[in-house]
Design an enzyme around this catalytic site. Structure first.
Site, short mmCIF file in Angstrom:
data_model
loop_
_atom_site.label_atom_id
_atom_site.label_comp_id
_atom_site.label_asym_id
_atom_site.label_seq_id
_atom_site.Cartn_x
_atom_site.Cartn_y
_atom_site.Cartn_z
N LYS A 178 0.85 -1.20 0.00
CA LYS A 178 0.00 0.00 0.00
C LYS A 178 0.88 1.25 0.00
O LYS A 178 1.59 1.52 0.98
CB LYS A 178 -0.90 0.06 1.23
CG LYS A 178 -1.91 1.21 1.10
CD LYS A 178 -2.55 1.61 2.41
CE LYS A 178 -1.97 2.85 3.02
NZ LYS A 178 -2.05 4.08 2.23
N GLU A 254 9.75 0.68 10.70
CA GLU A 254 10.74 1.76 10.53
C GLU A 254 9.99 3.03 10.82
O GLU A 254 9.16 3.47 10.03
CB GLU A 254 11.25 1.79 9.08
CG GLU A 254 11.90 0.51 8.60
CD GLU A 254 13.34 0.39 9.03
OE1 GLU A 254 13.83 1.24 9.80
OE2 GLU A 254 13.98 -0.59 8.61
N CYS A 288 13.20 10.47 7.72
CA CYS A 288 13.10 9.97 9.10
C CYS A 288 14.42 10.02 9.83
O CYS A 288 14.46 10.22 11.03
CB CYS A 288 12.57 8.55 9.06
SG CYS A 288 13.45 7.53 7.88
N GLU A 391 9.54 14.89 16.48
CA GLU A 391 9.86 14.87 15.05
C GLU A 391 8.99 15.90 14.31
O GLU A 391 7.77 15.86 14.42
CB GLU A 391 9.58 13.47 14.51
CG GLU A 391 9.93 13.36 13.05
CD GLU A 391 9.85 11.93 12.58
OE1 GLU A 391 8.79 11.33 12.70
OE2 GLU A 391 10.88 11.43 12.09
P1 NAP Z 1 1.98 7.75 8.60
O1 NAP Z 1 0.83 8.62 8.80
O2 NAP Z 1 2.42 6.87 9.68
O3 NAP Z 1 1.63 6.90 7.28
C1 NAP Z 1 2.46 5.93 6.75
C2 NAP Z 1 1.64 4.95 5.96
O4 NAP Z 1 0.72 4.29 6.84
C3 NAP Z 1 0.79 5.57 4.87
O5 NAP Z 1 0.71 4.68 3.78
C4 NAP Z 1 -0.56 5.69 5.55
O6 NAP Z 1 -1.64 5.73 4.65
C5 NAP Z 1 -0.60 4.43 6.37
N1 NAP Z 1 -1.50 4.46 7.51
C6 NAP Z 1 -2.00 5.54 8.17
N2 NAP Z 1 -2.80 5.14 9.17
C7 NAP Z 1 -2.83 3.79 9.14
C8 NAP Z 1 -3.48 2.80 9.94
N3 NAP Z 1 -4.28 3.11 10.95
N4 NAP Z 1 -3.28 1.49 9.63
C9 NAP Z 1 -2.46 1.15 8.61
N5 NAP Z 1 -1.84 2.04 7.83
C10 NAP Z 1 -2.01 3.35 8.09
O7 NAP Z 1 3.28 8.54 8.20
P2 NAP Z 1 3.44 9.62 7.05
O8 NAP Z 1 2.77 10.84 7.55
O9 NAP Z 1 3.06 9.06 5.76
O10 NAP Z 1 5.04 9.76 7.02
C11 NAP Z 1 5.75 10.51 7.91
C12 NAP Z 1 6.26 9.68 9.07
O11 NAP Z 1 6.93 8.51 8.64
C13 NAP Z 1 7.28 10.40 9.89
O12 NAP Z 1 6.95 10.34 11.24
C14 NAP Z 1 8.61 9.68 9.62
O13 NAP Z 1 9.54 9.69 10.65
C15 NAP Z 1 8.18 8.33 9.30
N6 NAP Z 1 9.15 7.68 8.38
C16 NAP Z 1 10.01 6.76 8.87
C17 NAP Z 1 10.92 6.16 8.04
C18 NAP Z 1 11.88 5.12 8.53
O14 NAP Z 1 12.50 4.44 7.74
N7 NAP Z 1 12.03 4.93 9.82
C19 NAP Z 1 10.94 6.47 6.69
C20 NAP Z 1 10.06 7.42 6.23
C21 NAP Z 1 9.15 8.01 7.09
P3 NAP Z 1 -2.23 7.13 4.08
O15 NAP Z 1 -1.16 7.73 3.30
O16 NAP Z 1 -3.38 6.70 3.27
O17 NAP Z 1 -2.59 7.94 5.30
#
Ligand code: NAP
Ligand code: MG
Length: 505
Positions: A178, A254, A288, A391
Site C-alpha cells: 500500500k 521503521e 526519518c 519529530e
Molecule cells: P503515517 O501517517 O504513519 O503513514 C504511513 C503509511 O501508513 C501511509 O501509507 C498511511 O496511509 C498508512 N496508515 C495511516 N494510518 C494507518 C493505519 N491506521 N493502519 C495502517 N496504515 C495506516 O506517516 P506519514 O505521515 O506518511 O510519514 C511521515 C512519518 O513517517 C514520519 O513520522 C517519519 O519519521 C516516518 N518515516 C520513517 C521512516 C523510517 O525508515 N524509519 C521512513 C520514512 C518516514 P495514508 O497515506 O493513506 O494515510
C-alpha cells in the site's frame, strides 16, 4: 475510471467500489491524476490473490537463482524507465528531480539488485554439526514466510516500495503493497510496468492504493497475512503492532527519528557545516533519519553557527522539475502548517530563529507558496525543548551546545528515538568511540544520509523493530525450520526417548 489502477492477481483494475481519489503536484497545486481508491474489499482481494499465489503458484518453489533473475529483470525495467519514473516521483511528492534521478530511482534499482544477489547466494539450508543425540543428522531449512504486506509513507515513495517488495519476493514470499495516499503514483506505475512486461506469476505482487484506515488496517490485520512491514510514524507503528498481534504476525517497523549530528571541536568546520546542512535539509527535512539536532562543541559554537546560517541562506527553493532547484515544496500544504506550528512553538521556547522561520517570498509565478518553507535554524536550544524532542518532518534544525564528548553522547541518547546520527570530527578514533556509544541504528562519521542496500538500516527504541536491507533485511523474510533425521529407520523398539517416557531403561 482511474488513470492509475491497482494491481491485483495479475490484473490492472479499478477499485470494487469504482471510487477514485485525486493526487496533486504540491509545487503548483495542479491535479495530476485520478487514482483507483481501494478499500477493505480490495485489500482482502489482494491478500487472497497473494495467498493463492503463495500456496498454489510456482513462486515459492522456484530456486533462488530463478527468483534472482526475475528481480534483475525488474531492476532493468526501472533503469529503462528511469526518466519517466523520476518525473512522476518529483511531480507527485515534491522532491527535486535531481534527487529522483540521482537517488530515488537508482536507489530502488539497487535494492532489487541487492536482494536478487541475496536470493542467488544466500543458502536455503545449513547443516548443523555436533548433534548431542547419537546418530542423528540435523539441518536448518530457510523457507519463505508466506504473504507479506508492506505499508509505506510519502517521503520516499519509490525507494520505500522497493524496500518492501524486493526482499519479500527475493525470499519466495508474495507481496501486497500500500503506497501513501499523497504519493501513490510511482509504485502504481512500477506495478503496471512489471505487469506489462509479464515478469511475475499472477498474485505474486499486488499494489492497492487507498486510505491507511481501511486498506492499511486490512493489510496489517488480515489473518491470511504472515508478515507486515511498515514505514511511517511511530503513532501508526503502534497501531500496526496491535493489528498484527491478532494472529501474532511478525512486524518490521521503521518509524520516526530525532537524530543527533555531533560536531566535535576537531572537525573541519566547512566540511562539517556542509554535512550538517545536508543532513538536515535534504528533501526539506522530510527524512526519518535527518540529523535535526546539531550538537556543537562550545569552543567552536559561534563560528560554526555563523557558517550554518551563511550557507543555508544560499539554498534555493523552486520548481522540483527544475534541475537548478535545491529544494522543492513539502509534500502538501498541510505539512507546511505542521512545520509552522513547530516554528511558533520554537519561538516561544527559545526565541527567534537565526534564519528562516517563514515561507519563501521569492518563488516563480505558478508555484504555490503555501507548499514551501525556508530552511530554519534555532540556536541555543535546550535538549528538553519540544522542538528538540519531537519529530517535525520539515526543514527545522535545532543547534545544541555541549562541552565534553560524554555530554554530547548523553544529549544524543536523551531521546525516545534512535534511528541514526552523525559524528563530524578530524580524529577517526575519537569519532568511532563516540559512535559506538550512540544508541541508534546507523551512525555516519564525516558523512550523512548514505544508505545503501548492502548495509542494514533501522532503529533502536521507538524508531522501530528489525532491520531492513543488508543480509539481515533478507533473513527477516524467511522462517528457519530445523529438521532432525534419525537414520535408524527400524529395529530400536526400546528407543532411548521412549525409555525416558516409560521408565523401561
Ligand atoms: P503515517 O501517517 O504513519 O503513514 C504511513 C503509511 O501508513 C501511509 O501509507 C498511511 O496511509 C498508512 N496508515 C495511516 N494510518 C494507518 C493505519 N491506521 N493502519 C495502517 N496504515 C495506516 O506517516 P506519514 O505521515 O506518511 O510519514 C511521515 C512519518 O513517517 C514520519 O513520522 C517519519 O519519521 C516516518 N518515516 C520513517 C521512516 C523510517 O525508515 N524509519 C521512513 C520514512 C518516514 P495514508 O497515506 O493513506 O494515510
Ligand atoms: Mg501528490
Amino acid at each position: 475510471m482511474a488513470d492509475y489502477k491497482m494491481l491485483i492477481d495479475g490484473e490492472l483494475c479499478d477499485s470494487a467500489s469504482g471510487e477514485t481519489f485525486a493526487t496533486y503536484n504540491p509545487a503548483t497545486g495542479e491535479k495530476i491524476a485520478d487514482v483507483a481508491k481501494g478499500d477493505r474489499k480490495d485489500a482482502e482481494r489482494a491478500v487472497a490473490a497473494a495467498r493463492r499465489a503463495f500456496d498454489e503458484g510456482p513462486w515459492p518453489k522456484m530456486s533462488g537463482a530463478e527468483r534472482g533473475a526475475k528481480l534483475r529483470e525488474i531492476a532493468q525495467l526501472i533503469a529503462d524507465n528511469s526518466a519517466e519514473l523520476s518525473e512522476i516521483e518529483a511531480r507527485d511528492g515534491g522532491g527535486t528531480i535531481r534527487k529522483a534521478m540521482m537517488a530515488d530511482i537508482p536507489g530502488a534499482q539497487s535494492a532489487f539488485e541487492w536482494f536478487a544477489q541475496m536470493a542467488e547466494t544466500r543458502p536455503d539450508r545449513t547443516d548443523l554439526e555436533g548433534s548431542p543425540f547419537p546418530v542423528s543428522s540435523n539441518y536448518v531449512l530457510f523457507e519463505p514466510l508466506g504473504v507479506c504486506t508492506g505499508i509505506v509513507p510519502w517521503n520516499f515513495p519509490f525507494i520505500m516500495a522497493s524496500w518492501k517488495i524486493a526482499p519479500a519476493l527475493a525470499a519466495g514470499n508474495t507481496s501486497v503493497l500500500k503506497p501513501a495516499s499523497f504519493t501513490s503514483l510511482s509504485a502504481l506505475r512500477l506495478a503496471q510496468l512489471i505487469n506489462d512486461a509479464d515478469i511475475l506469476p499472477p498474485g505474486v505482487l499486488n499494489v492497492v492504493a487507498g486510505p491507511g484506515g481501511t486498506v492499511g488496517e486490512e493489510l496489517a490485520g488480515n489473518p491470511m497475512v504472515d508478515k507486515t512491514a511498515f514505514t511511517g510514524s511511530t503513532e501508526v507503528g503502534r497501531r500496526i503492532m496491535q493489528l498484527a498481534s491478532g494472529t501474532v504476525k511478525p512486524v518490521t517497523l521503521e518509524l520516526g527519528g530525532k537524530s543527533a549530528n555531533i560536531v566535535l571541536d576537531d572537525a573541519d568546520l566547512d566540511q562539517a557545516a556542509a554535512g550538517v546542512l545536508w543532513g538536515t535539509f535534504m528533501h526539506g527535512g522530510q527524512v526519518c533519519e535527518s540529523g535535526t539536532r546539531a550538537l556543537v562543541h562550545a569552543s567552536i559554537y559561534d563560528e560554526f553557527v555563523n557558517l550554518l546560517v551563511e550557507r543555508s541562506a544560499k539554498i534555493t527553493l523552486g520548481d522540483p522539475l527544475d534541475m537548478a532547484s535545491d529544494l522543492g515544496p513539502l509534500v502538501d500544504p498541510s505539512q507546511v502548517e505542521t512545520v509552522e506550528r513547530y516554528v511558533a512553538l520554537g519561538r516561544e521556547e527559545v526565541g527567534e530563529p537565526l534564519i528562516g522561520g517563514h515561507k519563501p517570498t521569492d518563488l516563480a509565478d505558478g508555484l504555490n507558496p503555501d507548499s514551501f518553507y525556508r530552511p530554519t535554524i534555532f540556536a541555543g536550544v535546550p535538549n528538553t525543548a519540544r522542538i528538540a524532542q519531537e519529530e517535525i518532518f520539515g526543514p527545522v534544525l535545532s543547534v545544541i551546545p555541549f562541552s565534553t564528548d560524554d555530554e554530547a553522547i548523553a544529549i544524543a541518547n536523551d531521546s525516545i528515538y534512535g534511528l541514526a546520527g552523525g559524528v563530524q570530527s578530524g580524529n577517526l578514533e575519537r569519532a568511532e568511540a563516540v559512535a559506538a556509544r550512540m544508541r541508534t541504528g546507523t551512525v555516519w562519521i564525516n558523512d550523512y544520509h548514505l544508505i545503501d542496500p548492502k548495509r542494514p538500516f533501522g532503529g533502536y527504541k521507538q524508531s522501530g523493530i528489525g532491520r531492513e536491507l543488508g543480509t539481515q533485511g533478507y533473513d527477516i523474510y524467511r522462517q528457519a525450520k530445523h529438521i532432525h533425521v534419525n537414520p535408524e529407520t527400524a529395529g530400536r523398539d526400546n528407543h532411548f526417548h521412549y525409555a525416558l517416557l516409560s521408565g523401561e531403561i
